[in-house]
Design a protein around this motif. Sequence first.
Motif, PDB file in Angstrom:
ATOM      1  N   MET A   1       0.763  -1.606   0.191  1.00  0.00           N
ATOM      2  CA  MET A   1      -0.135  -0.155   0.315  1.00  0.00           C
ATOM      3  C   MET A   1       0.918   1.471  -0.076  1.00  0.00           C
ATOM      4  N   THR A   2       0.779   2.244  -1.254  1.00  0.00           N
ATOM      5  CA  THR A   2       1.323   3.286  -1.211  1.00  0.00           C
ATOM      6  C   THR A   2       0.434   4.928  -0.504  1.00  0.00           C
ATOM      7  N   ASP A   3       1.909   5.103   0.275  1.00  0.00           N
ATOM      8  CA  ASP A   3       1.925   6.553   1.144  1.00  0.00           C
ATOM      9  C   ASP A   3       0.709   7.747   0.201  1.00  0.00           C
ATOM     10  N   PRO A   4      -0.624   7.660   0.723  1.00  0.00           N
ATOM     11  CA  PRO A   4      -0.954   9.050  -0.293  1.00  0.00           C
ATOM     12  C   PRO A   4       0.068  10.143  -0.805  1.00  0.00           C
ATOM     13  N   ALA A   5      -0.133  10.523  -1.835  1.00  0.00           N
ATOM     14  CA  ALA A   5       0.370  12.342  -1.875  1.00  0.00           C
ATOM     15  C   ALA A   5       0.570  12.875  -0.826  1.00  0.00           C
ATOM     16  N   PRO A   6       1.858  13.904  -0.833  1.00  0.00           N
ATOM     17  CA  PRO A   6       1.918  14.740   0.458  1.00  0.00           C
ATOM     18  C   PRO A   6       1.189  16.119  -0.184  1.00  0.00           C
ATOM     19  N   GLN A   7      -0.154  16.779   0.774  1.00  0.00           N
ATOM     20  CA  GLN A   7      -0.199  18.106   0.341  1.00  0.00           C
ATOM     21  C   GLN A   7       0.228  19.062  -0.264  1.00  0.00           C
ATOM     22  N   PRO A   8      -0.094  20.037  -0.965  1.00  0.00           N
ATOM     23  CA  PRO A   8       1.160  20.804  -1.073  1.00  0.00           C
ATOM     24  C   PRO A   8       0.863  22.278   0.160  1.00  0.00           C
ATOM     25  N   THR A   9       2.078  22.681   0.769  1.00  0.00           N
ATOM     26  CA  THR A   9       2.518  23.471   1.545  1.00  0.00           C
ATOM     27  C   THR A   9       1.981  24.881   1.131  1.00  0.00           C
ATOM     28  N   TYR A  10       1.183  26.127   1.090  1.00  0.00           N
ATOM     29  CA  TYR A  10       1.236  27.497   0.653  1.00  0.00           C
ATOM     30  C   TYR A  10       1.750  28.758   1.581  1.00  0.00           C
ATOM     31  N   ASP A  11       2.628  29.310   1.700  1.00  0.00           N
ATOM     32  CA  ASP A  11       2.649  30.154   2.404  1.00  0.00           C
ATOM     33  C   ASP A  11       1.758  30.747   3.898  1.00  0.00           C
ATOM     34  N   TYR A  12       0.314  31.111   2.496  1.00  0.00           N
ATOM     35  CA  TYR A  12      -1.113  31.612   3.542  1.00  0.00           C
ATOM     36  C   TYR A  12      -2.682  30.547   2.573  1.00  0.00           C
ATOM     37  N   ASP A  13      -3.117  30.776   3.091  1.00  0.00           N
ATOM     38  CA  ASP A  13      -4.825  29.691   2.543  1.00  0.00           C
ATOM     39  C   ASP A  13      -4.845  31.317   1.694  1.00  0.00           C
ATOM     40  N   LEU A  14      -5.237  31.736   1.568  1.00  0.00           N
ATOM     41  CA  LEU A  14      -5.804  32.914   0.982  1.00  0.00           C
ATOM     42  C   LEU A  14      -4.471  34.398   1.035  1.00  0.00           C
ATOM     43  N   PHE A  15      -4.988  34.727  -0.338  1.00  0.00           N
ATOM     44  CA  PHE A  15      -4.247  35.914  -0.730  1.00  0.00           C
ATOM     45  C   PHE A  15      -5.470  36.773  -1.639  1.00  0.00           C
ATOM     46  N   VAL A  16      -5.097  37.867  -1.094  1.00  0.00           N
ATOM     47  CA  VAL A  16      -6.445  38.766  -1.400  1.00  0.00           C
ATOM     48  C   VAL A  16      -5.398  40.233  -2.211  1.00  0.00           C
ATOM     49  N   ILE A  17      -5.726  40.391  -3.283  1.00  0.00           N
ATOM     50  CA  ILE A  17      -5.437  41.658  -4.356  1.00  0.00           C
ATOM     51  C   ILE A  17      -6.542  42.209  -3.898  1.00  0.00           C
ATOM     52  N   GLY A  18      -6.091  43.795  -3.395  1.00  0.00           N
ATOM     53  CA  GLY A  18      -6.734  44.020  -3.709  1.00  0.00           C
ATOM     54  C   GLY A  18      -7.827  44.501  -1.677  1.00  0.00           C
ATOM     55  N   ALA A  19      -7.361  46.033  -1.109  1.00  0.00           N
ATOM     56  CA  ALA A  19      -7.787  46.326   0.355  1.00  0.00           C
ATOM     57  C   ALA A  19      -9.034  46.862   0.655  1.00  0.00           C
ATOM     58  N   GLY A  20      -9.903  46.767  -0.448  1.00  0.00           N
ATOM     59  CA  GLY A  20     -11.279  47.415  -0.650  1.00  0.00           C
ATOM     60  C   GLY A  20     -12.421  46.735   0.604  1.00  0.00           C
ATOM     61  N   SER A  21     -13.252  47.892   0.253  1.00  0.00           N
ATOM     62  CA  SER A  21     -14.305  46.817   1.157  1.00  0.00           C
ATOM     63  C   SER A  21     -14.887  45.669   1.014  1.00  0.00           C
ATOM     64  N   GLY A  22     -14.379  45.044  -0.382  1.00  0.00           N
ATOM     65  CA  GLY A  22     -14.904  43.640  -0.459  1.00  0.00           C
ATOM     66  C   GLY A  22     -13.620  42.986   0.208  1.00  0.00           C
ATOM     67  N   GLY A  23     -12.609  42.933  -0.657  1.00  0.00           N
ATOM     68  CA  GLY A  23     -11.382  42.727  -0.261  1.00  0.00           C
ATOM     69  C   GLY A  23     -10.941  42.413   1.471  1.00  0.00           C
ATOM     70  N   VAL A  24     -11.680  43.850   1.765  1.00  0.00           N
ATOM     71  CA  VAL A  24     -11.130  43.728   3.863  1.00  0.00           C
ATOM     72  C   VAL A  24     -11.714  42.559   4.196  1.00  0.00           C
ATOM     73  N   ARG A  25     -13.387  42.767   3.466  1.00  0.00           N
ATOM     74  CA  ARG A  25     -13.955  42.286   4.621  1.00  0.00           C
ATOM     75  C   ARG A  25     -14.298  40.784   4.291  1.00  0.00           C
ATOM     76  N   ALA A  26     -13.761  40.027   3.429  1.00  0.00           N
ATOM     77  CA  ALA A  26     -13.532  38.492   3.042  1.00  0.00           C
ATOM     78  C   ALA A  26     -12.604  38.342   3.972  1.00  0.00           C
ATOM     79  N   SER A  27     -10.672  38.945   3.376  1.00  0.00           N
ATOM     80  CA  SER A  27      -9.829  38.601   4.922  1.00  0.00           C
ATOM     81  C   SER A  27     -10.537  38.259   6.040  1.00  0.00           C
ATOM     82  N   ARG A  28     -11.222  39.594   6.526  1.00  0.00           N
ATOM     83  CA  ARG A  28     -11.462  39.389   8.161  1.00  0.00           C
ATOM     84  C   ARG A  28     -12.359  38.411   8.266  1.00  0.00           C
ATOM     85  N   ILE A  29     -13.205  38.300   7.870  1.00  0.00           N
ATOM     86  CA  ILE A  29     -13.810  37.001   7.968  1.00  0.00           C
ATOM     87  C   ILE A  29     -13.577  35.156   7.396  1.00  0.00           C
ATOM     88  N   ALA A  30     -12.158  35.471   6.655  1.00  0.00           N
ATOM     89  CA  ALA A  30     -11.699  34.582   6.530  1.00  0.00           C
ATOM     90  C   ALA A  30     -10.264  33.870   7.695  1.00  0.00           C
TER      91      ALA A  30
END
Length: 456
Positions: A1-30
């Motif tokens: 039985m082979t081991d499952p492939a390792p999950q990729p690792t990232y610097d962040y779970d979410l990166f938002v481009i743009g800190a306007g009303s929509g971006g700030v709200r998404a960032s805060r809630i996430a």
Amino acid sequence: MTDPAPQPTYDYDLFVIGAGSGGVRASRIAAGYGARVAVAEEYRVGGTCVIRGCVPKKLLVYGSHFAEELQDAANYGWSVENLKFDWATLRDAVLRDVDRLNAAYTNTLDNNKVEHFLERATIAGPHTVKLASGREITAKVILVATGGWPVMPTFEGAEHAISSNEVFHLEALPKRVVISGAGYIAMEFAGIFNALGCQVTVVNRSETILRGYDASLRDRLLQITMARGIQYRFNCGIERIEKQADGTLLTHLKGQSDPLPADVVLVATGRRPKTDGLGLENAGIVPGSHGEIVVNDLAQTACPSIYAVGDVTNRIQLTPVAIREGHAFADRVFGGKDTRVAYDCVPSAVFSQPPIASVGLTEAQAREKLGNAVKIFTSDFRPMKNIFGHRPERGLYKLVVDAQSDKVLGVHLIGPEAPEVLQGAAIAVKAGLTKADFDATVALHPSMAEELVLMR
């Protein structure tokens, strides 16, 4: 039985481009759901609405209202002498409030442990963004919330014109203003400058102002603003702008021989999604016909790891819509909630003078949908506020009703404080209330809002 492939690792779970009303709200809630979040903003935190849009513009509207209020004060028994207006005082007060809001939005990110980079970010791949400094950052999910940007013309001398971005920074109050366009931005600034004593001319390619709003309101606003001294040049556009030796401008119009002299030419002919140079092609995303990022009902682009919300998607360009989209995105992707945004019954307002507010179907839209099965109720009245002002201006309230179900399909208002009145009515339209429900509600007297429940 082979081991499952390792999950990729990232610097962040979410990166938002743009800190306007929509971006700030998404960032805060996430971040509230435990996600590791970062956001990049190339200018200031807060976005169009807070920095260069609805908030500072509404403050200018308030400031301009004092011209009318002070003129009326004597009729209410007040003695006001040596009236004088100083543009720099109002301008600087507005800009200070923008600074305050920029700090407040930044604090919101800090308080929610959202890392922020004050530099431009572009998409380098499905899970990679590249900062202007050259640093590349990886994220499991990327959200684009870059908003919109004013559309600027390419005619000769266009460099002498300004957009709504620059209007908040004028060194002095202009004596003559030419405004290109007749949408909500154009009509709001036309009202501001007119109230402050400027000579205002609106130049529009068609003969329709505020396209998309109910025709009865558009016609009433046109009549009132013309009576207030705003001039219109319809069915023409600006051909070129010629700068004079004294710094003033001559605005040459297509098909007209007499140029308009101006101290400021404001171009307010619309806004387009801010996607230029964003690197969408690096993730296989093809912009739409207006440069927008095309998304599905989950705000997901053609690249499964990249989402977009707000004006950059060119759906409904309103701040509250962007906020709801950002919140719903974070709920779905990081909170495990199937939150969706309803785009029906979205209220909107134009802070013209007097203001307009609308929700639901216009009369034309209702007739196109239902034919003759539409009832229209109106109240054409003189606002009590105007009685001592010796102004003949009249308010107009309008209900669009389904004749068969009695359901109120739309509410459209023009008059003092119309946006404040409409918010409550928007709840009723969203809830599907009927004209009978309106009629059964006791009037709040004396008020303009009572007209909504007195139409027969």
